[in-house]
Design a protein around this motif. Structure first.
Motif, PDB file in Angstrom:
ATOM      1  N   ALA A   1       8.308   7.890   6.755  1.00  0.00           N
ATOM      2  CA  ALA A   1       8.196   8.853   7.862  1.00  0.00           C
ATOM      3  C   ALA A   1       8.865   8.305   9.128  1.00  0.00           C
ATOM      4  O   ALA A   1       9.574   9.021   9.829  1.00  0.00           O
ATOM      5  CB  ALA A   1       6.734   9.183   8.139  1.00  0.00           C
ATOM      6  N   ARG A   2       8.640   7.002   9.410  1.00  0.00           N
ATOM      7  CA  ARG A   2       9.278   6.383  10.587  1.00  0.00           C
ATOM      8  C   ARG A   2      10.788   6.346  10.432  1.00  0.00           C
ATOM      9  O   ARG A   2      11.532   6.602  11.370  1.00  0.00           O
ATOM     10  CB  ARG A   2       8.743   4.961  10.809  1.00  0.00           C
ATOM     11  N   ALA A   3      11.257   6.052   9.219  1.00  0.00           N
ATOM     12  CA  ALA A   3      12.689   5.997   8.965  1.00  0.00           C
ATOM     13  C   ALA A   3      13.324   7.383   9.154  1.00  0.00           C
ATOM     14  O   ALA A   3      14.416   7.505   9.717  1.00  0.00           O
ATOM     15  CB  ALA A   3      12.968   5.480   7.568  1.00  0.00           C
ATOM     16  N   ALA A   4      12.615   8.404   8.704  1.00  0.00           N
ATOM     17  CA  ALA A   4      13.117   9.774   8.861  1.00  0.00           C
ATOM     18  C   ALA A   4      13.187  10.161  10.319  1.00  0.00           C
ATOM     19  O   ALA A   4      14.058  10.940  10.728  1.00  0.00           O
ATOM     20  CB  ALA A   4      12.219  10.753   8.087  1.00  0.00           C
ATOM     21  N   ALA A   5      12.291   9.597  11.117  1.00  0.00           N
ATOM     22  CA  ALA A   5      12.284   9.884  12.560  1.00  0.00           C
ATOM     23  C   ALA A   5      13.217   8.952  13.335  1.00  0.00           C
ATOM     24  O   ALA A   5      13.323   9.052  14.545  1.00  0.00           O
ATOM     25  CB  ALA A   5      10.853   9.759  13.103  1.00  0.00           C
TER      26      ALA A   5
ATOM     27  N   ARG B   1       0.854  -1.183   0.000  1.00  0.00           N
ATOM     28  CA  ARG B   1       0.000   0.000   0.000  1.00  0.00           C
ATOM     29  C   ARG B   1       0.896   1.242   0.000  1.00  0.00           C
ATOM     30  O   ARG B   1       1.849   1.312   0.768  1.00  0.00           O
ATOM     31  CB  ARG B   1      -0.878   0.040   1.248  1.00  0.00           C
ATOM     32  N   ARG B   2       0.551   2.207  -0.825  1.00  0.00           N
ATOM     33  CA  ARG B   2       1.325   3.449  -0.854  1.00  0.00           C
ATOM     34  C   ARG B   2       1.349   4.088   0.532  1.00  0.00           C
ATOM     35  O   ARG B   2       2.380   4.567   0.981  1.00  0.00           O
ATOM     36  CB  ARG B   2       0.746   4.431  -1.879  1.00  0.00           C
ATOM     37  N   SER B   3       0.231   4.059   1.238  1.00  0.00           N
ATOM     38  CA  SER B   3       0.162   4.670   2.574  1.00  0.00           C
ATOM     39  C   SER B   3       1.125   3.980   3.546  1.00  0.00           C
ATOM     40  O   SER B   3       1.730   4.638   4.393  1.00  0.00           O
ATOM     41  CB  SER B   3      -1.265   4.627   3.108  1.00  0.00           C
ATOM     42  N   ASP B   4       1.296   2.659   3.433  1.00  0.00           N
ATOM     43  CA  ASP B   4       2.238   1.939   4.304  1.00  0.00           C
ATOM     44  C   ASP B   4       3.685   2.308   3.979  1.00  0.00           C
ATOM     45  O   ASP B   4       4.515   2.449   4.870  1.00  0.00           O
ATOM     46  CB  ASP B   4       2.051   0.430   4.179  1.00  0.00           C
ATOM     47  N   VAL B   5       3.971   2.465   2.688  1.00  0.00           N
ATOM     48  CA  VAL B   5       5.332   2.848   2.278  1.00  0.00           C
ATOM     49  C   VAL B   5       5.633   4.265   2.777  1.00  0.00           C
ATOM     50  O   VAL B   5       6.714   4.523   3.321  1.00  0.00           O
ATOM     51  CB  VAL B   5       5.502   2.744   0.748  1.00  0.00           C
ATOM     52  N   GLU B   6       4.676   5.170   2.634  1.00  0.00           N
ATOM     53  CA  GLU B   6       4.873   6.540   3.097  1.00  0.00           C
ATOM     54  C   GLU B   6       5.047   6.581   4.612  1.00  0.00           C
ATOM     55  O   GLU B   6       5.864   7.348   5.130  1.00  0.00           O
ATOM     56  CB  GLU B   6       3.714   7.424   2.640  1.00  0.00           C
ATOM     57  N   ALA B   7       4.295   5.744   5.340  1.00  0.00           N
ATOM     58  CA  ALA B   7       4.436   5.677   6.807  1.00  0.00           C
ATOM     59  C   ALA B   7       5.811   5.133   7.180  1.00  0.00           C
ATOM     60  O   ALA B   7       6.441   5.618   8.128  1.00  0.00           O
ATOM     61  CB  ALA B   7       3.337   4.808   7.409  1.00  0.00           C
TER      62      ALA B   7
END
Length: 89
Positions: free
Chosen positions: A81-85, A72-78
């Motif tokens: 975001a987690r990786a950036a944090a 899911r695109r939303s899972d990849v984007e999440a």
């Protein structure tokens, strides 16, 4: 018609099975990505993407009657975001 529900002539939606992580169903119209597309978005190789999938860090769905998987695109984007944090490892 070939790919329509005979009762209301609506196109049939593919049935997906969620295999790991994430919700129990895929929402209608939700954007699903192939492995190569996820590799591009993450800027990572196949081995890395499959590794985070196998560790349960990136949920995926298995296509019916197939070995093919989608993300899911939303899972990849999440995940991004987690990786950036600093939370995804």
């Amino acid at each position: 018609m070939g790919n329509c529900d005979s009762e209301n002539d609506q196109p049939l939606q593919p049935r997906l099975t969620v295999v790991r992580g994430g919700a129990s169903a895929v929402k209608s119209g939700e954007s699903l990505l192939k492995l190569g597309e996820v590799m591009v978005l993450l800027g990572m190789g196949r081995t890395y993407v499959l590794s985070i999938k196998d560790k349960g860090l990136l949920p995926y769905v298995r296509m019916p009657n197939s070995r093919a998987i989608r993300f899911r695109r939303s899972d990849v984007e999440a995940f991004i975001a987690r990786a950036a944090a600093g939370e995804a490892r």
